[in-house]
Structures are given as structure tokens and as C-alpha cells.
Write an enzyme that holds these catalytic residues in place. Structure first.
Site, PDB file in Angstrom:
ATOM      1  N   PHE A   1       0.674  -1.340  -0.001  1.00  0.00           N
ATOM      2  CA  PHE A   1      -0.256  -0.318   0.071  1.00  0.00           C
ATOM      3  C   PHE A   1       1.056   1.675  -0.407  1.00  0.00           C
ATOM      4  O   PHE A   1       0.064   2.569  -0.218  1.00  0.00           O
ATOM      5  CB  PHE A   1      -1.183  -0.301   0.816  1.00  0.00           C
ATOM      6  CG  PHE A   1      -0.839   0.343   2.620  1.00  0.00           C
ATOM      7  CD1 PHE A   1       0.764   0.127   3.589  1.00  0.00           C
ATOM      8  CD2 PHE A   1      -1.060   1.763   3.131  1.00  0.00           C
ATOM      9  CE1 PHE A   1       0.607   0.567   4.584  1.00  0.00           C
ATOM     10  CE2 PHE A   1      -0.976   2.533   3.557  1.00  0.00           C
ATOM     11  CZ  PHE A   1       0.881   2.037   5.233  1.00  0.00           C
ATOM     12  N   LYS A   2       1.991   1.092   0.196  1.00  0.00           N
ATOM     13  CA  LYS A   2       2.769   2.434   0.369  1.00  0.00           C
ATOM     14  C   LYS A   2       3.093   2.785  -0.933  1.00  0.00           C
ATOM     15  O   LYS A   2       3.425   4.444  -1.008  1.00  0.00           O
ATOM     16  CB  LYS A   2       4.360   2.057   0.949  1.00  0.00           C
ATOM     17  CG  LYS A   2       4.552   1.612   2.753  1.00  0.00           C
ATOM     18  CD  LYS A   2       5.404   1.697   2.897  1.00  0.00           C
ATOM     19  CE  LYS A   2       5.212   1.231   4.375  1.00  0.00           C
ATOM     20  NZ  LYS A   2       4.665   0.057   5.000  1.00  0.00           N
ATOM     21  N   ASP A   3       2.858   2.000  -2.055  1.00  0.00           N
ATOM     22  CA  ASP A   3       2.384   2.833  -3.386  1.00  0.00           C
ATOM     23  C   ASP A   3       2.049   4.167  -3.487  1.00  0.00           C
ATOM     24  O   ASP A   3       1.683   4.986  -4.271  1.00  0.00           O
ATOM     25  CB  ASP A   3       2.474   1.734  -4.609  1.00  0.00           C
ATOM     26  CG  ASP A   3       4.289   0.517  -4.234  1.00  0.00           C
ATOM     27  OD1 ASP A   3       5.305   0.982  -4.522  1.00  0.00           O
ATOM     28  OD2 ASP A   3       3.632  -0.552  -4.453  1.00  0.00           O
TER      29      ASP A   3
END
Ligand SMILES: *Cc1c(COP(=O)(O)O)cnc(C)c1O
Length: 464
Positions: free
Chosen positions: A111-113
Site C-alpha cells: 500500500f505504500k505505493d
């Protein structure tokens, strides 16, 4: 929009300045001077809008006059075009009352993208406008490093150096950092632990001469731009869940409290939210705080969800600031007590914490059982971080619940294979990852050795 520090001892800054600054010089975290709210008509328009268009409506009030809507829209379009799903963060109905929000369709399958792809473009935009450059140095226990290298590898203004503990990240995670070929991104395997890597980064930030010489900047989750970019998918999820009668609850795998704080912000902006569920692994400082009213550090236990193996949740400071009615003196005293005594009492803030959040810690046994049972009963395989959130949603039932899926199971193939007996395959497009050439430096756990490397490779320092 202006930003103030949770410790109240620095001047207000605009969005562009806090984007580049990260942490405030008084040690606090930046928060907006006031919370923008979205008009009900704007929220009502979201079911017909794309993810990128929703992102612009959600983020632009925080940017103010610093960046035009048209520029922000272009950057959001570009950022989310890198995802392998047209929906960007698609929803997957799991069972009645429970929906998975898949946040792992970006270039590094975590999810950090979602935040990092936009953050990189925002930084490049601001640096270009100022004709400046920056050097980003960060430590990673796995996911942040890959997301940062992937997001900044096309940057013309930023050099990135990521430190990871040698031999302690998964092969998939390491390769995501070591296979990009661009000259402005660098991965360093440090002969030490993740804590050593973090201490080295801190050491570089505390060396002011060095810091100025390379225009040091940070991209960890205390950077406000990362939080704000994550607010989008709370609105997006609600907009795609049709036939909805009441407000939704969200169960969120939590480490540094960034992702769940984004949910709190969505609520402040007008999203109807019932419960926000903090899901932890065995590193349970937050569930203990909700239960006992005391925030107390313990040693970190390694788990199968390494991105949540954290003993201090940095972004919790932002919540304390809000819950106290923005009492910077109280925040300073709590953080002082944490530094000196490894604990503080929530005192008068405890009832608010219990009202705003539910919290559940999943043991390694709970995680394995959740992955196994979910796969057997529904055919859907979740990664160990997501499993914590699924477990928490079952322990703290809160009506219609969205469970945030923060990583693709193929990022943790050994753990999943040990639990389900089946090795999860990487999605299409990742065929080359496991065979591409790797490029990384192995360096000792020595501040001077790392600083020398950064000086040698930073285009700020070399003036190229
Ligand atoms: C970083 C991360 C988390 C924790 O997010 P925070 O914002 O630190 O709470 C959860 N799951 C995965 C897969 C992550 O990479």
C-alpha cells in the site's frame, strides 16, 4: 493552507515547505492549521469519479495555493497509471458485511505505493519550481525502501539512498530495491539490524553540516504528504460500496499509525465512519494503550508481518494533538516522558481514544489461523499484515466493515506457503523480478562509511 507543529515551537509553513522538511525542527509533526471538510455534494459525486479524480478533490484543500488543481490532477493521473488495476484500489467482497480494499496493485505490491508514487511527483514538481535538488536517505524493514526507489527512479531532481538490514528482508523485497537500473537510486545492505539502519539515518539528520550539504530529505510516514495521499482510498472505498445504508467501519493493519490516522482524517473531512479498528500483531503497544490508558514501550518481537514490527507509532503524536484540543504543551510533556521513561499516561485523553478507536492484537497463531480459514472458506489468500486486520474485524465487530489489504501475499511467499501449503505466485508483470541483475552495496554499520557513500553519489554534493 498553513501547517503547525504538534510541539508548537516552530513557525507555520506552507505545503511545499513541509513536503520537503518532513519532521519539524522542534521534533514535532506537521498538521494542517485547520481541517478542511468536503461538501456533501462533493462526496456524493465520488461514485462517478475515478480514483485519481477523487484524489484531487481530497488532497487539493491541503495543498492550497501552492500547487494548481491542474498540476495536481496531472501528477495524480501519472502516479496512479503505474498501478496494474484500472480501479487502482479495487474492492473485493469477502463475505456479507466484510469487504477487502486491495491496496497492493502498485509497482511494489504494497500500500505504500499509493502515497509514494504521488509524493515523488510532488517533490519533483516543487524542486523543479525552485531549481533545487534533494537527497533522500531512508531506512527500511522491507516495504518502504522498495516503494521509495520505485517512485523516485524516474526523478530528475532527487537521489535516493535506502539502508536495509543485510539478510533480513525477503528476496522479493530486496530485489524490488536492487533491480532498478537508474543511477539516482541506491540500495545499501547494512551489516546490522533495522534499528541500526534507523540510527544511521538519524545520525545523518543530526549532522547539520552534512544535512545541509546534501539537502537531506525524508519520506518516512511522518511526512504529511504521505498521510494525505492515503485519505483518498477511504473515500474511494465508500464510493464504490453501493446499497450502503449507514456509515462504514475500517479495520487497518497498523504500525506507525499513518494509515489509520488517514482514516481519522477522512472522518474529520466528512466521510461517514462508524468505527476505526487498530489492528496490530504481537507488537501491541496501541491495543494496550486503548485497554489500559498507558502508552508503554516494550521490546520489538519479530513476526510474519514485519512492517508492523514497531514499538513506537510515530504518527500517534498527531492523534494526541487532536484529542487534546491541540495542546502542544501536553504533547511535549507526553513525548518527554516517553523519551525519559519509555511510557506516558493518557490521562484525560483516554476516554477519547476509546471512543475514536477499537484495537485488537493478533498473535502469530491468530494470523496463521486467519489466513488458513479465509483461504479454505472463501478461496481468497491474504498476506500476514492483512490477516491481522481481518482477525481484528472479527474480534471487534462493527457492522459493515472494510478491511484494508496492505500487501500482496506473494510478497511474503515463505510465510504463506508454510501456512497454506501453497506458494503464492507473483502477479503478471513481475516475471523478470527474480532473474534481473541486482546492484547493491554492502557496508558496515558505520555512520562515516555511509556518509561517504552518500556524499559520493548525491548530485547535490557533487554539484553535477
Ligand atoms: C507499512 C505497512 C503497514 C503499516 O502501516 P502504518 O502506516 O505504518 O501504520 C501495514 N502493512 C504493510 C504491508 C506495510 O507495508
Amino acid at each position: 493552507m498553513k501547517y503547525i507543529s504538534t510541539r508548537g515551537e516552530v513557525e507555520k509553513l506552507g505545503f511545499e515547505d513541509i513536503l520537503l522538511a518532513g519532521l519539524a525542527r522542534d521534533g514535532g509533526l506537521y498538521v494542517p492549521e485547520s481541517w478542511p471538510t468536503l461538501a456533501p455534494a462533493t462526496i456524493a459525486s465520488f461514485p462517478k469519479k475515478s480514483f485519481a479524480a477523487i484524489a484531487v478533490d481530497v488532497i487539493h484543500p491541503f495543498v492550497g495555493d501552492d500547487i494548481t488543481r491542474a498540476d495536481l490532477a496531472r501528477m495524480a493521473e501519472e502516479a496512479y497509471a503505474t498501478f496494474n488495476s484500472a480501479e487502482v484500489t479495487p474492492i473485493h467482497p469477502l463475505r456479507p458485511g466484510q469487504t477487502i480494499l486491495e491496496l497492493f496493485h502498485g509497482p511494489t505490491l504494497a500500500f505504500k505505493d499509493v502515497a509514494m508514487q504521488l509524493l515523488a511527483r510532488l517533490m519533483d514538481h516543487v524542486l523543479t519550481k525552485r531549481n533545487a535538488r534533494a537527497t533522500i536517505v531512508g531506512a527500511t524493514s522491507g516495504d518502504t525502501g522498495g516503494a521509495a526507489i520505485e517512485a523516485f527512479r524516474t526523478s530528475t531532481r532527487v537521489d535516493v539512498v535506502i539502508l536495509f538490514p543485510e539478510g533480513r528482508v525477503s528476496d522479493v523485497q530486496r530485489r524490488m530495491m536492487t533491480t532498478p537500473k537508474e543511477k539516482n537510486v541506491h540500495a545499501i545492505a547494512v551489516r546490522g539490524s533495522f534499528d541500526d539502519c534507523q540510527a544511521l539515518v538519524k545520525g545523518m539528520f543530526n549532522d547539520h553540516a552534512f544535512r545541509d550539504r546534501v539537502e537531506l530529505s525524508g519520506v518516512n510516514s511522518i511526512n504529511w504528504a504521505r498521510i494525505v495521499a492515503q485519505v483518498t482510498y477511504y473515500f474511494y472505498a465508500a464510493s464504490r460500496l453501493t446499497g450502503l445504508q449507514g456509515p462504514l467501519s475500517f479495520s487497518v493493519p497498523t504500525g506507525n499509525f499513518g494509515d489509520i490516522f488517514a482514516g481519522y482524517v477522512a472522518k474529520r473531512m466528512g466521510l461517514p465512519v462508524d468505527k476505526l479498528i487498530i489492528a496490530s500483531n504481537e507488537n501491541d503497544i496501541l491495543p494496550r494503550a486503548v485497554e489500559t490508558g498507558v502508552y508503554a514501550m516494550k521490546g520489538v518481537v519479530p513476526t510474519t508481518s514485519p512492517s508492523m514490527d514497531i514499538q513506537v507509532s510515530s504518527n500517534f503524536e498527531r492523534y494526541l494533538f487532536e484529542a487534546s484540543g491541540r495542546d502542544a504543551a501536553l504533547v511535549r510533556s507526553m513525548m518527554g516522558s516517553l523519551a525519559a521513561n519509555r511510557r506516558f499516561e493518557l490521562g484525560a485523553l483516554w476516554p477519547a481514544l476509546k471512543a475514536d478507536f477499537a484495537a485488537v492484537a493478533a498473535s502469530e497463531t491468530d494470523v496463521a489461523a486467519t489466513i488458513r480459514t479465509t483461504a479454505t472458506k472463501t478461496g481468497y489468500v491474504v498476506d500476514p499484515h492483512t490477516a491481522c486486520a481481518l482477525f481484528a474485524a472479527e474480534k471487534a465487530p462493527a457492522g459493515e466493515t472494510v478491511v484494508l489489504a496492505t500487501a500482496h501475499p506473494a510478497k511474503f511467499p515463505d510465510a504463506i506457503e508454510a501456512i497454506t501449503g501453497k506458494r503464492p505466485a507473483l502477479p503478471q508483470g513481475f516475471e523478470h523480478l527474480m532473474t534481473d541483475d541486482e546492484r547493491f552495496e554492502v557496508l558496515p554499520n558505520s555512520l562515516s562509511a555511509i556518509q561517504e557513500f552518500v556524499l559520493h553519489h548525491s548530485r547535490v554534493a557533487s554539484g553535477v
